[in-house]
Design an enzyme around this catalytic site. Structure first.
Site, PDB file in Angstrom:
ATOM      1  CB  SER A 249      -0.952  -0.050   1.195  1.00 50.95           C
ATOM      2  OG  SER A 249      -2.008   0.881   1.036  1.00 50.95           O
ATOM      3  CE  LYS A 253       0.301   5.248  -2.123  1.00 50.34           C
ATOM      4  NZ  LYS A 253      -0.475   4.877  -3.282  1.00 50.34           N
ATOM      5  CG  HIS A 380      -4.880  -3.170   0.141  1.00 50.62           C
ATOM      6  ND1 HIS A 380      -4.366  -2.637  -1.015  1.00 50.62           N
ATOM      7  CD2 HIS A 380      -4.475  -2.325   1.143  1.00 50.62           C
ATOM      8  CE1 HIS A 380      -3.692  -1.538  -0.736  1.00 50.62           C
ATOM      9  NE2 HIS A 380      -3.734  -1.333   0.568  1.00 50.62           N
TER      10      HIS A 380
END
Length: 428
Positions: A249, A253, A380
């Site tokens: 998540s 990044k 996720h």
């Protein structure tokens, strides 16, 4: 500016770093032997990059082979009615034509451009001193620069196999056991002690660099890099030449930024990273909720620098997209993990647009086997080891049978999103 050599003392070990003129982390990107010098397109100085008004609207992914100098609307041909369509179709003038040009010109240009527009400029690592003190499976890290000091620690999980072992550095937690059983060490650190996930300027990074326009993703990337410094100095059980970085998540990044900005990292492993990671700014609503530059900047503006905020409402004027970030990591390895049930990060956009577009560059550079797409079922952040076979291939030179070009239920690439693929520069 020529390449400069410098060193930072870490514990009792002096590590030589090769610093590039463009600030892109502790080492310049590795490249194959360079047969000849080439003339590069001009690159703006920091703070003088074109604003969105000076860049064409590109509804498809920007051409990775076109230097920024020939993308602006005031460049040669920029006033032509067909300029934007020519740029998107790979018909722009003065495109990169050879791998030598890519490694000497375009890759460094992308690294600086991404720091200008998205990440903020990475600190000058040559001015840092890193001290590592190991106590059992804890490594305490102390970084000093400009008379200021920041401190945090890392935790080791070492395999029982013969050392030195490859290592995956992660933030946010993951299932260690599959990696340890495969003979891969896992090292974690508390990213909130480096920089908080907020506008608060606390933690080790901001203790040193407060006042700079740098996003939290870059601060967390700096944490990855300083952990690697500490491992080099104090953990002989780990092989510092076989290093993966991962997170999921917003931390995916950060792992992407870490791999981009430090060429010592062998394998970059962003998971469910979304916009400002490997989710596209364009084509942002293909699956799950519509994650955009606008709602991402509104919800967590501190992840990236202030300049990116000036493109809110104008994301299609950005001269890059997530595929550009991925391509700039080549020739080093990259594996992208996404779940088809993930409602948060536009997994389909990453799989059918960003990955195949980046692979065009990897293939052109002759390193297509170094990039992989892991499309799994589920939602996720699955950190249980779905990408592990590819990790063993890269870090342990294992032969694997899993097909990491298989896009699963998403089918095939959405080639209309990158029309310049029909004009990939031909190599002699």
């Amino acid at each position: 500016m020529p390449f400069l050599k410098h060193a930072a003392v870490i514990g009792t070990v002096a590590l030589p770093w090769l610093g590039a003129a463009i600030p892109a982390g502790p080492e310049s990107p590795p490249a194959p032997a360079r047969a000849r010098a080439v003339e590069c397109a001009p690159v703006p100085s920091a703070g003088s990059y074109p604003t969105w008004e000076k860049l064409p609207t590109q509804t498809t992914l920007p051409d990775p082979w076109l230097p920024l100098a020939y993308t602006t609307t005031d460049s040669e041909g920029g006033s032509s009615p067909s300029f934007a369509s020519d740029v998107m179709a790979g018909k722009g003038k003065n495109r990169i034509q050879t791998p030598e040009e890519w490694y000497q010109c375009r890759q460094p240009e992308i690294l600086q451009m991404l720091q200008e527009y998205q990440y903020g400029y990475y600190p000058d690592h040559s001015q840092e001193t890193v001290k590592a003190t190991r106590s059992g499976n804890t490594v305490n890290i102390e970084v000093t620069a400009g008379g200021k000091t920041g401190k945090f620690s890392a935790t080791l999980a070492l395999p029982s196999t013969t050392s030195p072992a490859p290592v995956v550095i992660n933030i946010g937690g993951m299932t260690n056991q599959p990696y340890l059983q495969a003979g891969i060490a896992v090292v974690g650190f508390d990213y909130t002690r480096v920089a908080p996930d907020s506008n608060a300027k606390t933690g080790a990074f901001w203790d040193i660099y407060n006042g700079r326009d740098i996003g939290a993703l870059t601060a967390w990337a700096w944490g990855f890099h300083r952990v690697l410094d500490a491992l080099n100095a104090s953990v002989p059980e780990i092989d510092p030449t076989r290093v993966g970085v991962t997170g999921c998540s917003r931390l995916g990044k950060a792992a992407l930024a870490a791999g981009l900005l430090d060429a010592r990292i062998t394998l970059t492993m962003p998971m469910s990273s979304g916009v400002q990671g490997l989710g596209p700014y364009r084509y942002h609503g293909l699956s799950g909720q519509d994650e955009t530059l606008e709602n991402s900047k509104s919800g967590a503006g501190w992840w990236t620098d202030a300049t990116l905020g000036t493109f809110v409402g104008h994301a299609e004027s950005l001269p890059y997209d997530a595929h550009t970030i991925a391509a700039a990591i080549a020739p080093r390895a990259l594996v992208v993990d996404q779940g088809t049930g993930d409602q948060f990060t536009n997994s389909k956009g990453t799989a059918v647009i960003v990955y195949p577009a980046a692979k065009q560059v990897y293939d052109w550079l002759g390193v297509g086997d170094q990039i992989a797409m892991s499309v799994r079922g589920g939602g996720h952040c699955d950190m249980s080891g779905f990408v592990l076979p590819f990790v063993t291939k890269i870090l342990q030179n294992q032969t694997i049978t899993k097909d990491y070009n298989d896009l699963g239920s998403y089918g095939g690439p959405m080639t209309t999103a990158y029309p310049w693929a029909t004009a990939v520069p031909k190599l002699a």
